[in-house]
Enzyme design. Structure first.
Site, PDB file in Angstrom:
ATOM      1  CB  CYS A  79      -0.928  -0.021   1.215  1.00 51.56           C
ATOM      2  SG  CYS A  79      -1.679   1.549   1.617  1.00 51.56           S
ATOM      3  CE1 TYR A 331      -0.844  30.445   2.391  1.00 49.07           C
ATOM      4  CE2 TYR A 331      -0.208  31.588   4.405  1.00 49.07           C
ATOM      5  CZ  TYR A 331      -0.011  31.328   3.064  1.00 49.07           C
ATOM      6  OH  TYR A 331       1.024  31.945   2.415  1.00 49.07           O
ATOM      7  CD  GLU A 352      -8.783  28.641   2.455  1.00 48.50           C
ATOM      8  OE1 GLU A 352      -7.957  28.393   3.346  1.00 48.50           O
ATOM      9  OE2 GLU A 352      -8.762  28.110   1.333  1.00 48.50           O
ATOM     10  CB  CYS A 431       1.559  20.221   7.112  1.00 47.96           C
ATOM     11  SG  CYS A 431       1.360  21.151   5.600  1.00 47.96           S
TER      12      CYS A 431
HETATM   13  N1  SAH Z   1      -5.995  26.190   9.158  1.00 48.33           N
HETATM   14  C1  SAH Z   1      -6.949  25.434   8.395  1.00 48.33           C
HETATM   15  C2  SAH Z   1      -6.485  25.056   6.981  1.00 48.33           C
HETATM   16  C3  SAH Z   1      -5.048  24.711   6.791  1.00 48.33           C
HETATM   17  S1  SAH Z   1      -4.694  23.954   5.221  1.00 48.33           S
HETATM   18  C4  SAH Z   1      -7.384  24.197   9.148  1.00 48.33           C
HETATM   19  O1  SAH Z   1      -6.651  23.700   9.964  1.00 48.33           O
HETATM   20  O2  SAH Z   1      -8.479  23.721   8.921  1.00 48.33           O
HETATM   21  C5  SAH Z   1      -4.098  25.300   4.256  1.00 48.33           C
HETATM   22  C6  SAH Z   1      -5.183  26.164   3.670  1.00 48.33           C
HETATM   23  O3  SAH Z   1      -4.557  27.174   2.898  1.00 48.33           O
HETATM   24  C7  SAH Z   1      -6.135  25.448   2.720  1.00 48.33           C
HETATM   25  O4  SAH Z   1      -7.446  25.675   3.165  1.00 48.33           O
HETATM   26  C8  SAH Z   1      -5.879  26.109   1.358  1.00 48.33           C
HETATM   27  O5  SAH Z   1      -7.042  26.219   0.585  1.00 48.33           O
HETATM   28  C9  SAH Z   1      -5.367  27.463   1.762  1.00 48.33           C
HETATM   29  N2  SAH Z   1      -4.490  28.188   0.794  1.00 48.33           N
HETATM   30  C10 SAH Z   1      -3.605  27.661  -0.087  1.00 48.33           C
HETATM   31  N3  SAH Z   1      -2.922  28.630  -0.711  1.00 48.33           N
HETATM   32  C11 SAH Z   1      -3.374  29.818  -0.223  1.00 48.33           C
HETATM   33  C12 SAH Z   1      -3.035  31.188  -0.470  1.00 48.33           C
HETATM   34  N4  SAH Z   1      -2.098  31.519  -1.346  1.00 48.33           N
HETATM   35  N5  SAH Z   1      -3.685  32.134   0.230  1.00 48.33           N
HETATM   36  C13 SAH Z   1      -4.640  31.804   1.154  1.00 48.33           C
HETATM   37  N6  SAH Z   1      -4.998  30.528   1.414  1.00 48.33           N
HETATM   38  C14 SAH Z   1      -4.379  29.543   0.756  1.00 48.33           C
END
Ligand code: SAH
Length: 478
Positions: A79, A331, A352, A431
């Protein structure tokens, strides 16, 4: 010495690579050995030979590593989803702690001695780190005999390995898969065939609210109907906790799992779940407060709820809010962190890129009676500079900026504007330790000091690791 393909060698594994592969050396020559654990002495066969390194496959373990355990899943090697399942959980945590530390030193330019003073121990999961995922997506296909099966794509290929139970997901998943497959078999419902573009059922997606115990099943199909639907729905609805059954229509020949159209077959259109706020200083014991979220088939939601609430509680603790601060959450997704912060801040501004996520964020705020959080749709690297440039247009100085970017980290322009805005604190949730380290380096060369680091194991059995860090402005009074 010259090495060639298919040659057998004996190698001691000394290190682990980014994807969980074992790394060993013979005569200064580097070998990447899949499925080997640090400390193993193994016989391996070279599969691909380059000038200074080679890839190898393990044949036998001559002396097993003291960190090696019997992997709990029998298909883990094929997997490939759980790259480090054959390592004891303690060794997995040590590996991740080391990875974050090394990246911050090597890429981040942080002094090792200094880092060891501020880096807290990694937060692992209670227990053995299994059955933690609240979302699973099983591709459906056929086995050698033409029978419908659900399972996992083998490694990087598109061949399906049947798996009746994935040990990262809840146990109910097994019964759901069994019901769907037996229905397909009984009524001759065709699995989707990628190469021919024929067939009906593509994926089985299952989500579960770990606090609410509510389950959602979403059958991803090429067109919006399923034979003998009533019977299938009746059987699925009999599973304890079942709350919502959907068809999701994905007609396109693509790798994107979900299509845009959702047809509710039974139950509610959403499941709910709550995230508890924890006390980061008291071993993450639950406080009395929690936040509730609605989850629909397409919404993004963190997959490990137990660790998510701990990680966000840590971020909240690092932010050190007293009730009047302005916080920007860049984000922000569906506003998970924003709403945590809003409970302790004066006001929160979330940014976002995905519009639907922002709609969900606003709805979740209302649902929890939170009135001091607003959300903007757009790229952080565009919205932030625009607001900063227009100081009259509702811009207020942020005391704290929180970022939680995808794996590629923050955009340069975004970091640049953050520095110009001069928040007292930056809480960076990451992450990917490598891009975190790169961005920390930029911030530390521009007037910020790394004050705290803590890694979180949100993805046991895999090589992924999350990190929460606190950076403070050099000349900040407090
Ligand atoms: N903090 C949130 C999401 C984290 S994931 C949680 O824990 O639920 C990262 C997020 O960044 C995603 O929702 C993605 O859509 C967003 N993202 C990606 N590139 C971006 C950008 N340039 N500007 C703003 N948001 C962005």
């Amino acid at each position: 010495m010259e090495y060639r393909k298919n040659q057998k060698v004996i190698v001691t594994i000394e290190d682990m690579g980014m994807n969980g592969e074992g790394i060993g050396r013979i005569d200064g020559y580097t070998l990447f050995v899949k499925d080997a654990v640090v400390g193993d002495v193994a016989e391996a066969v070279l599969t691909k030979v380059k000038k200074n390194y080679a890839y190898a496959k393990m044949l036998h373990i001559l002396t097993p590593s003291k960190d090696r355990i019997e992997a709990p899943c029998d298909v883990h090697r094929q997997c490939g989803g759980c790259q480090i399942q054959a390592m004891s959980y303690r060794a997995q945590l040590a590996f991740k702690q080391r990875k974050v530390r090394n990246d911050l030193i090597r890429i981040g330019g942080i002094d090792a001695e200094q880092l060891d003073k501020i880096m807290e121990p990694i937060v692992g999961m209670p227990g053995d780190g299994l059955r933690y995922r609240n979302k699973a997506q099983y591709p459906v296909g056929r086995d050698k005999n033409g029978k419908p099966v659900a399972g996992f794509y083998a490694g990087r290929t598109h061949a399906i390995i049947p798996a009746k139970d994935c040990l990262l997901g809840p146990e109910e998943n097994r019964e759901i898969i069994r019901i769907v497959l037996s229905h397909m078999e009984r009524y001759g419902v065709e699995p989707y065939d990628e190469s021919a573009g024929t067939g009906l059922v593509r994926h089985i997606m299952i989500r579960k609210g770990f606090s609410s115990h509510q389950i959602m099943v979403c059958l991803v199909v090429t067109k919006g109907e399923i034979p003998e639907e009533k019977e299938l729905v009746e059987r699925l609805a009999g599973i304890s906790g079942m709350k919502s059954i959907f068809l999701n229509v994905q007609p396109d020949p693509t790798n994107v799992i979900l299509g845009r159209e959702n047809i509710l077959l039974w139950g509610s259109a959403c499941i709910e779940d709550s995230i508890h706020m924890c006390d980061a200083e008291a071993d993450f014991s639950h406080t009395r407060e929690s936040l509730s979220y609605l989850i629909s088939p397409l919404s993004f939601y963190q997959v490990n709820p137990v660790q998510t609430e701990r990680m966000y509680s840590q971020a909240l603790h690092y932010a050190g809010l007293h009730g009047s601060e302005t916080v920007w959450d860049l984000y922000c997704g569906i506003g998970t962190i924003s709403l945590f912060m809003a409970r302790r801040a004066g006001c929160v501004m979330g940014v976002e890129i995905v519009e639907q996520a922002v709609t969900d964020a606003r709805e979740n705020a209302a649902r929890n009676g939170i009135e001091n959080a607003s959300f903007l749709v757009g790229k952080a690297e565009e919205i932030l500079p625009a607001y900063y440039a227009d100081q009259t247009g509702g811009f207020s100085h942020p005391d704290v900026i929180v970022v939680d970017p995808p794996r590629k980290g923050c955009d340069e322009k975004c970091l640049e504007t953050m520095v110009l805005m001069q928040p007292e604190k930056i809480v960076y949730v990451s992450c990917d330790p490598a891009t975190l380290a790169r961005d920390v380096n930029v911030l530390c060369r521009n007037g910020y000091v790394l004050k705290k680091v803590r890694a979180f194991d949100n993805f046991p059995q895999t090589v992924h690791v999350e990190t929460v860090t606190l950076l403070c402005r050099e000349n900040a009074e407090s």
